[in-house]
Write a protein that holds these residues in place. Structure first.
Motif, mmCIF file in Angstrom:
data_model
loop_
_atom_site.group_PDB
_atom_site.id
_atom_site.type_symbol
_atom_site.label_atom_id
_atom_site.label_comp_id
_atom_site.label_asym_id
_atom_site.label_seq_id
_atom_site.Cartn_x
_atom_site.Cartn_y
_atom_site.Cartn_z
ATOM 1 N N LEU A 87 -18.282 -38.701 27.917
ATOM 2 C CA LEU A 87 -17.195 -39.297 28.696
ATOM 3 C C LEU A 87 -17.511 -39.252 30.185
ATOM 4 O O LEU A 87 -17.267 -40.215 30.907
ATOM 5 C CB LEU A 87 -15.885 -38.550 28.434
ATOM 6 C CG LEU A 87 -15.169 -38.926 27.151
ATOM 7 C CD1 LEU A 87 -14.162 -37.861 26.784
ATOM 8 C CD2 LEU A 87 -14.466 -40.259 27.311
ATOM 9 N N ALA A 89 -20.446 -39.204 31.538
ATOM 10 C CA ALA A 89 -21.519 -40.159 31.818
ATOM 11 C C ALA A 89 -20.926 -41.555 31.966
ATOM 12 O O ALA A 89 -21.312 -42.322 32.842
ATOM 13 C CB ALA A 89 -22.559 -40.129 30.706
ATOM 14 N N LEU A 90 -19.965 -41.879 31.107
ATOM 15 C CA LEU A 90 -19.416 -43.227 31.117
ATOM 16 C C LEU A 90 -18.441 -43.439 32.277
ATOM 17 O O LEU A 90 -18.419 -44.498 32.887
ATOM 18 C CB LEU A 90 -18.712 -43.491 29.787
ATOM 19 C CG LEU A 90 -18.917 -44.907 29.293
ATOM 20 C CD1 LEU A 90 -20.370 -45.138 28.980
ATOM 21 C CD2 LEU A 90 -18.072 -45.176 28.068
ATOM 22 N N PHE A 91 -17.644 -42.412 32.575
ATOM 23 C CA PHE A 91 -16.627 -42.569 33.615
ATOM 24 C C PHE A 91 -17.195 -42.376 35.016
ATOM 25 O O PHE A 91 -16.867 -43.091 35.937
ATOM 26 C CB PHE A 91 -15.489 -41.560 33.417
ATOM 27 C CG PHE A 91 -14.614 -41.861 32.254
ATOM 28 C CD1 PHE A 91 -14.614 -43.119 31.671
ATOM 29 C CD2 PHE A 91 -13.783 -40.898 31.732
ATOM 30 C CE1 PHE A 91 -13.809 -43.400 30.590
ATOM 31 C CE2 PHE A 91 -12.973 -41.170 30.653
ATOM 32 C CZ PHE A 91 -12.984 -42.424 30.079
ATOM 33 N N GLN A 93 -20.697 -41.370 35.641
ATOM 34 C CA GLN A 93 -22.159 -41.413 35.702
ATOM 35 C C GLN A 93 -22.773 -40.100 36.185
ATOM 36 O O GLN A 93 -23.808 -40.081 36.834
ATOM 37 C CB GLN A 93 -22.655 -42.577 36.572
ATOM 38 C CG GLN A 93 -22.493 -43.930 35.924
ATOM 39 C CD GLN A 93 -21.095 -44.470 36.090
ATOM 40 O OE1 GLN A 93 -20.561 -44.477 37.172
ATOM 41 N NE2 GLN A 93 -20.493 -44.907 34.998
ATOM 42 N N ALA B 124 -21.716 -48.594 30.817
ATOM 43 C CA ALA B 124 -20.412 -48.426 31.473
ATOM 44 C C ALA B 124 -19.640 -49.740 31.504
ATOM 45 O O ALA B 124 -18.470 -49.758 31.859
ATOM 46 C CB ALA B 124 -20.597 -47.871 32.891
ATOM 47 N N MET B 126 -18.799 -51.265 28.896
ATOM 48 C CA MET B 126 -17.923 -51.351 27.711
ATOM 49 C C MET B 126 -16.918 -50.209 27.784
ATOM 50 O O MET B 126 -17.167 -49.205 28.437
ATOM 51 C CB MET B 126 -18.751 -51.300 26.420
ATOM 52 C CG MET B 126 -19.520 -50.026 26.203
ATOM 53 S SD MET B 126 -20.511 -50.063 24.683
ATOM 54 C CE MET B 126 -21.995 -50.892 25.205
ATOM 55 N N THR B 127 -15.766 -50.392 27.129
ATOM 56 C CA THR B 127 -14.808 -49.292 27.138
ATOM 57 C C THR B 127 -15.329 -48.204 26.212
ATOM 58 O O THR B 127 -16.186 -48.448 25.359
ATOM 59 C CB THR B 127 -13.424 -49.738 26.629
ATOM 60 O OG1 THR B 127 -13.581 -50.150 25.271
ATOM 61 C CG2 THR B 127 -12.868 -50.860 27.459
ATOM 62 N N PHE B 128 -14.781 -47.027 26.391
ATOM 63 C CA PHE B 128 -15.242 -45.921 25.564
ATOM 64 C C PHE B 128 -14.941 -46.190 24.098
ATOM 65 O O PHE B 128 -15.712 -45.805 23.222
ATOM 66 C CB PHE B 128 -14.579 -44.623 26.023
ATOM 67 C CG PHE B 128 -15.340 -43.417 25.612
ATOM 68 C CD1 PHE B 128 -16.468 -43.036 26.297
ATOM 69 C CD2 PHE B 128 -14.950 -42.680 24.514
ATOM 70 C CE1 PHE B 128 -17.195 -41.932 25.904
ATOM 71 C CE2 PHE B 128 -15.673 -41.570 24.115
ATOM 72 C CZ PHE B 128 -16.792 -41.190 24.809
ATOM 73 N N LEU B 131 -17.668 -48.156 22.681
ATOM 74 C CA LEU B 131 -18.841 -47.307 22.472
ATOM 75 C C LEU B 131 -18.678 -46.509 21.177
ATOM 76 O O LEU B 131 -19.617 -46.380 20.388
ATOM 77 C CB LEU B 131 -19.032 -46.363 23.657
ATOM 78 C CG LEU B 131 -20.243 -45.441 23.546
ATOM 79 C CD1 LEU B 131 -21.535 -46.223 23.616
ATOM 80 C CD2 LEU B 131 -20.234 -44.371 24.621
#
Lengths: 198, 252
Positions: A87, A89-91, A93, B124, B126-128, B131
């Motif tokens: 999470l 990493a995605l939010f 980085q 990033a 794509m929404t979580f 994923l």
């Protein structure tokens, strides 16, 4: 605690990923379906709590709380921390795909070790509980810092100075995490003792 | 406090099948992570920049993220030139500056930024939730995908709970300082947050059981493979192989 992308060598990245996969598999195996909702929402709570910055002199540090994660989730710490890092990493980085395994091990392995070392003492009398809860928070961050140092050292011998700096820089964090873990565990023991696994 | 700034959009990249994007990003990131020569790393960074431009994400936000990550790398720029033993570039009195240290720091910087930009542009975007669905198509364990989804689902709820608690301690006049009292207060905030999360989890699980939860997380989203996805994966594989060849060519 993160190791950024692009620093570690291939063997370190792959052994980190393998260890993280093994730990996560063990954690998932112990997690039956009626515990997943608990683990998931607690993992969300830890994610939010790790965004809290506590003041430290003129600067501030953010909470890590892997000691508390260990005491509350045991082996479940591996999948919970893996999810939280993904999470992040995605939010934000922070950390990314290639270091996901190493970073999971850096945070989760100390949590599991501290769970075995300290959880038997948390339900003893108040003095022992206070000392072991503090030690749990302190050692968990200490072990994480050591693992970061080891990952850097295995990558490159010349990273010795930077590894020592990483461990030394985390000393104040260890002290603070000790206090936070201590107060937090005592609070939980008083208010909702069933949350601490034994 | 928690956002997914890159997830929405309608660029070429956003329209590519998420499975292809995840596969390409993993392949590309690991390849770049294992490169050690300047030529492939510079190409890798250029490709990653191109990918960011094609993904149409806000460059200002990307830049802000880059600054944070490069802050960590700065430490290497400060320490490595002084400690990375090798050929001495310059001696400043008792302090030696090593060329190898500067070279290594530069390589780390290139690598780190290339991997980060690929993460931003391909994953990033794509929404979580997407994923999670993608990972379940890649045969990740059901339990792990379920854990991912439920954590993502409740992060925003818990963040609101957290803000509520913070508001109430502020109303009572709490000011954070470097004192034991501050740490105790934050520890109690965390403790309360955990209790609220745990009690919510019980209610959520009961509600799920009432609705017939059997342990399987069903995804209704349907991925569509279009021609762009194939072109994309071809191009990305081409670049990845190109980078590997460059690395081999300039190695040693």
């Amino acid at each position: 605690m993160h190791i950024s992308e692009g620093i570690l060598s291939g063997p370190v990245l792959f052994s980190g990923a393998a260890l993280a996969a093994a730990g996560t598999a063990a954690g998932l195996k112990q997690l039956d379906y009626d515990r997943i909702a608990q683990t998931g929402i607690l993992s969300a709570a830890f994610f939010v709590a790790s965004l809290i910055h506590v003041p430290l002199g003129p600067t501030s540090v953010h909470l890590i709380l892997n000691g508390v994660v260990g005491l509350l989730l045991g082996w479940g710490a591996f999948p919970a921390i893996l999810v939280a890092l993904l999470l992040q990493a995605l939010f934000f980085q922070f950390g990314g795909l290639t270091t996901l395994g190493v970073n999971t091990v850096v945070m989760a392995l100390p949590a599991v070790i501290c769970y075995y070392l300290f959880s038997p003492f948390i339900n003893k009398n108040q003095t022992i509980a206070i000392i072991s809860a503090y030690a749990c928070g302190f050692f968990c961050v200490f072990l994480s810092a050591l693992l970061v140092g080891a990952a850097l050292m295995f990558t490159e011998k010349n990273f010795f100075e930077i590894s020592t700096m990483v461990v030394a820089a985390h000393l104040p964090v260890m002290i603070i995490e000790g206090f936070i873990t201590m107060f937090c565990i005592l609070f939980l023991k008083k208010v909702k003792p069933s949350m601490i696994v034994h | 406090m928690i956002e997914e700034p890159f997830a929405s959009g309608n660029s070429i990249i956003h329209r590519i099948d998420p499975r292809f994007r995840v596969a390409a990003a993993i392949l590309y990131s690991f390849t770049v992570a294992l490169c050690y020569q300047f030529q492939p790393l510079i190409v890798a960074l250029a490709v990653a920049l191109l990918s960011v431009i094609f993904s149409g994400v806000g460059l200002k936000t990307v830049f802000k993220r880059l600054i944070v990550v490069n802050g960590f790398i700065l430490l290497f720029w400060i320490v490595l030139p002084l400690t990375y033993k090798g050929k001495i570039l310059y001696s400043l009195g008792p302090v030696d500056i090593y060329l190898a240290g500067i070279v290594f720091a530069a390589k780390i910087t290139l690598k780190s930024n290339a991997i980060l930009l690929i993460l931003i542009s391909l994953i990033a975007t794509m929404t979580f939730a997407t994923l999670g669905h993608t990972l379940s198509r890649f045969k990740m364990p059901d339990k792990l995908v379920f854990l991912l989804m439920i954590t993502y689902r409740y992060i925003f709820v818990i963040a609101q709970e957290y803000q509520k608690i913070i508001r109430s301690i502020k109303i009572r006049g709490f000011k954070p300082k470097t004192t034991l009292h501050t740490y105790k207060t934050f520890a109690y905030v965390v403790g309360m947050l955990l209790i609220k999360a745990s009690e919510r989890a019980d209610r959520v699980y009961n509600a799920m059981r009432c609705r017939g939860f059997t342990g399987k997380y069903n995804s209704l989203s349907d991925f569509q493979i279009n021609i762009q996805s194939f072109i994309f994966i071809l191009i990305m594989t081409g670049f990845t192989i190109g980078i590997i060849l460059l690395e081999i060519q300039y190695h040693g």
